[in-house]
Design a protein around this motif. Structure first.
Motif, PDB file in Angstrom:
ATOM      1  N   PRO A 170      50.998  44.407  46.101  1.00  0.00           N
ATOM      2  CA  PRO A 170      50.286  43.315  46.633  1.00  0.00           C
ATOM      3  C   PRO A 170      49.384  42.426  45.815  1.00  0.00           C
ATOM      4  N   ASP A 171      49.114  42.693  44.486  1.00  0.00           N
ATOM      5  CA  ASP A 171      48.628  41.740  43.614  1.00  0.00           C
ATOM      6  C   ASP A 171      49.647  40.593  43.094  1.00  0.00           C
ATOM      7  N   SER A 172      50.744  41.209  42.850  1.00  0.00           N
ATOM      8  CA  SER A 172      52.069  40.323  42.580  1.00  0.00           C
ATOM      9  C   SER A 172      52.891  39.750  43.580  1.00  0.00           C
ATOM     10  N   SER A 173      52.678  39.863  44.715  1.00  0.00           N
ATOM     11  CA  SER A 173      53.664  39.853  45.737  1.00  0.00           C
ATOM     12  C   SER A 173      52.838  39.370  46.929  1.00  0.00           C
ATOM     13  N   ARG A 174      53.590  38.683  48.032  1.00  0.00           N
ATOM     14  CA  ARG A 174      53.143  38.300  49.109  1.00  0.00           C
ATOM     15  C   ARG A 174      54.316  39.049  50.369  1.00  0.00           C
ATOM     16  N   TYR A 175      53.601  39.809  51.541  1.00  0.00           N
ATOM     17  CA  TYR A 175      54.675  40.349  52.308  1.00  0.00           C
ATOM     18  C   TYR A 175      53.974  39.663  53.493  1.00  0.00           C
ATOM     19  N   PRO A 215      49.340  31.365  62.085  1.00  0.00           N
ATOM     20  CA  PRO A 215      49.121  32.091  60.610  1.00  0.00           C
ATOM     21  C   PRO A 215      49.976  33.234  60.844  1.00  0.00           C
ATOM     22  N   GLN A 216      50.738  33.718  59.773  1.00  0.00           N
ATOM     23  CA  GLN A 216      51.454  35.025  59.737  1.00  0.00           C
ATOM     24  C   GLN A 216      50.596  35.985  59.517  1.00  0.00           C
ATOM     25  N   ARG A 217      50.805  37.327  60.009  1.00  0.00           N
ATOM     26  CA  ARG A 217      50.160  38.637  59.664  1.00  0.00           C
ATOM     27  C   ARG A 217      51.109  38.944  58.349  1.00  0.00           C
ATOM     28  N   GLN A 218      50.075  39.244  57.223  1.00  0.00           N
ATOM     29  CA  GLN A 218      50.496  39.416  56.055  1.00  0.00           C
ATOM     30  C   GLN A 218      49.883  40.518  55.323  1.00  0.00           C
ATOM     31  N   LEU A 219      50.475  41.072  54.616  1.00  0.00           N
ATOM     32  CA  LEU A 219      50.002  42.133  53.576  1.00  0.00           C
ATOM     33  C   LEU A 219      49.873  41.562  52.134  1.00  0.00           C
ATOM     34  N   SER A 220      48.949  41.090  51.604  1.00  0.00           N
ATOM     35  CA  SER A 220      48.804  40.455  50.197  1.00  0.00           C
ATOM     36  C   SER A 220      47.382  40.269  49.839  1.00  0.00           C
ATOM     37  N   LEU A 276      48.950  48.509  52.858  1.00  0.00           N
ATOM     38  CA  LEU A 276      50.219  47.854  52.282  1.00  0.00           C
ATOM     39  C   LEU A 276      51.133  49.239  51.603  1.00  0.00           C
ATOM     40  N   TYR A 277      50.577  49.931  50.803  1.00  0.00           N
ATOM     41  CA  TYR A 277      50.867  51.134  50.202  1.00  0.00           C
ATOM     42  C   TYR A 277      51.825  51.887  51.051  1.00  0.00           C
ATOM     43  N   GLU A 278      51.208  52.283  52.272  1.00  0.00           N
ATOM     44  CA  GLU A 278      51.945  52.956  53.165  1.00  0.00           C
ATOM     45  C   GLU A 278      53.137  52.390  53.893  1.00  0.00           C
ATOM     46  N   HIS A 279      52.913  50.924  54.275  1.00  0.00           N
ATOM     47  CA  HIS A 279      54.121  50.239  54.652  1.00  0.00           C
ATOM     48  C   HIS A 279      55.118  50.078  53.833  1.00  0.00           C
ATOM     49  N   ILE A 280      54.731  49.802  52.732  1.00  0.00           N
ATOM     50  CA  ILE A 280      56.025  49.515  51.747  1.00  0.00           C
ATOM     51  C   ILE A 280      56.778  50.526  51.350  1.00  0.00           C
ATOM     52  N   THR A 281      56.007  51.665  51.214  1.00  0.00           N
ATOM     53  CA  THR A 281      56.516  53.007  50.585  1.00  0.00           C
ATOM     54  C   THR A 281      57.001  53.942  51.696  1.00  0.00           C
ATOM     55  N   GLY A 282      56.566  53.791  52.838  1.00  0.00           N
ATOM     56  CA  GLY A 282      56.852  54.796  53.950  1.00  0.00           C
ATOM     57  C   GLY A 282      56.362  55.980  53.773  1.00  0.00           C
ATOM     58  N   GLU A 283      55.276  56.118  52.683  1.00  0.00           N
ATOM     59  CA  GLU A 283      54.571  57.412  52.635  1.00  0.00           C
ATOM     60  C   GLU A 283      53.190  57.400  52.692  1.00  0.00           C
ATOM     61  N   LYS A 284      52.463  58.621  53.110  1.00  0.00           N
ATOM     62  CA  LYS A 284      51.203  58.476  53.287  1.00  0.00           C
ATOM     63  C   LYS A 284      50.432  58.437  51.877  1.00  0.00           C
ATOM     64  N   PHE A 285      49.429  57.725  51.813  1.00  0.00           N
ATOM     65  CA  PHE A 285      48.667  57.421  50.471  1.00  0.00           C
ATOM     66  C   PHE A 285      47.745  58.683  50.374  1.00  0.00           C
ATOM     67  N   VAL A 286      47.807  59.279  49.170  1.00  0.00           N
ATOM     68  CA  VAL A 286      46.966  60.461  48.901  1.00  0.00           C
ATOM     69  C   VAL A 286      46.164  60.072  47.806  1.00  0.00           C
ATOM     70  N   LYS A 287      44.828  59.942  48.268  1.00  0.00           N
ATOM     71  CA  LYS A 287      43.569  59.618  47.459  1.00  0.00           C
ATOM     72  C   LYS A 287      43.500  60.511  46.512  1.00  0.00           C
ATOM     73  N   SER A 288      43.308  60.072  45.085  1.00  0.00           N
ATOM     74  CA  SER A 288      43.194  61.066  43.951  1.00  0.00           C
ATOM     75  C   SER A 288      41.729  61.273  43.823  1.00  0.00           C
ATOM     76  N   VAL A 319      57.815  37.703  50.699  1.00  0.00           N
ATOM     77  CA  VAL A 319      57.630  36.406  50.745  1.00  0.00           C
ATOM     78  C   VAL A 319      57.923  35.648  49.416  1.00  0.00           C
ATOM     79  N   ASP A 320      57.200  36.337  48.608  1.00  0.00           N
ATOM     80  CA  ASP A 320      57.178  35.607  47.095  1.00  0.00           C
ATOM     81  C   ASP A 320      56.453  36.780  46.125  1.00  0.00           C
ATOM     82  N   THR A 321      56.978  36.459  45.097  1.00  0.00           N
ATOM     83  CA  THR A 321      56.522  37.770  43.933  1.00  0.00           C
ATOM     84  C   THR A 321      56.705  37.155  42.577  1.00  0.00           C
ATOM     85  N   LYS A 322      56.270  37.693  41.464  1.00  0.00           N
ATOM     86  CA  LYS A 322      56.278  37.546  40.360  1.00  0.00           C
ATOM     87  C   LYS A 322      56.908  38.453  39.378  1.00  0.00           C
TER      88      LYS A 322
END
Length: 315
Positions: A219-224, A239-244, A283-295, A197-200
């Motif tokens: 998600p801190d610098s952008s809106r999806y 309202p839109q469903r959003q990830l941001s 958001l991580y999993e949506h935007i990257t298409g990868e499973k998030f692995v907690k460190s 949607v927008d970003t910086k």
């Protein structure tokens, strides 16, 4: 609740200085490299909130690294390596004192201004009759000055050039890069069923060349928005469903906080912080298409120190 990294106080080999930002702590190594630590701090309305969000730093750092790599054919960027899940090391650049904000849709602070009667944003004229979350015919660039402290201020391209904040050639290059990066980011989001949607973007200069610096498309610098259902929701004025990070701002607004004097940050319970963490991971999993692995979070500071020092020893 999982452990969070709120403050850092490293002393890396060759360290010249450290800058503690709202979210990132940036260490200058020999006036040549930057070690950028993405903490778990969260800010809204230019205020750092009192509690950290588990895994937020890792999410931001890994998304930014992925998008820096995916756009390096468009613009040279500062990234050299990610020696730790929460750290990027890269080239030190002289940052320009503006942030390049690009908007594809009328939403967030731009919509709040529009509702209040504003019809020109940063020198860009807006037509009457637009609705919340409506797509602009072409994305608009609405730069802000980069404040050392407090609120960034809207500014037009004409003012930036006239005041000598950025010279004309560099500014026009930044505009071209901004549009190309937004196009690539939008295409990558669309592949995952999202709308960027927008970003910086932030840029700097090194050896006479303009570089992309800092984070991008996080998600801190952008809106999806979710693409599925966008048209139906827009037609109904829903309202839109959003990830941001906007959902955090909305929660604060609903609880009487907009960063103004005398206002108090509402209580951030562990359950609330965990729910925000879940949204960041989603958001991580949506935007990257990868499973998030907690460190491993047993000792975040020690882990980061060891990983960064190992990397610096190879330079």
């Amino acid at each position: 609740m999982a452990k969070t990294l709120i403050n850092t106080d490293f002393n890396f080999p060759g360290q010249k200085s450290v800058y503690h930002g709202k979210v990132r702590d940036v260490y200058d190594i020999n006036d040549d490299l930057m070690v950028m630590v993405a903490t778990d701090r969260i800010s809204a309305f230019d205020v750092i909130l009192p509690k950290g969000i588990p895994y937020k730093g890792q999410v931001l750092n890994q998304i930014a690294a992925k998008f820096l790599d995916a756009t390096s054919d468009i613009v040279p960027n500062w990234k050299l390596a990610t020696p730790d899940p929460m750290v990027t090391v890269g080239l030190k650049c002289e940052g320009f004192r503006v942030e390049m904000i690009i908007r594809g849709y009328l939403t967030g602070s731009a919509w709040r201004d529009y509702q209040a009667g504003v019809r020109e944003l940063c020198g860009v004229k807006l037509p009457d009759g637009m609705k919340e979350n409506e797509r602009f015919p072409e994305p608009i660039i609405t730069p802000t000055t980069k404040a050392e402290a407090g609120h960034d201020e809207n500014i037009s391209r004409e003012e930036i050039i006239a005041q000598g904040i950025v010279d004309k050639d560099d500014y026009e290059q930044m505009e071209r890069y901004t549009r190309a990066l937004f196009k690539r980011g939008s295409e990558m989001a669309a592949e995952k069923g999202l709308i960027l949607v927008d970003t910086k973007y932030e840029f700097g200069k090194r050896d006479g060349k303009v570089y992309l610096i800092d984070e991008i498309h996080t998600p801190d610098s952008s809106r999806y928005f979710y693409a599925d259902g966008y048209e139906e929701r827009f037609a109904k004025g829903e309202p839109q469903r959003q990830l941001s990070k906007e959902f955090v701002r909305q929660w604060l607004i609903e609880n009487g906080f907009m960063g103004k004097a005398g206002q108090k940050v509402p209580e951030m319970t562990d359950a609330y912080c965990e729910s925000v963490s879940d949204r960041y991971i989603e958001l991580y999993e949506h935007i990257t298409g990868e499973k998030f692995v907690k460190s491993d979070d047993a000792d975040l500071s020690e882990r980061i120190r060891n990983n960064v020092e190992k990397y610096l020893a190879t330079r």
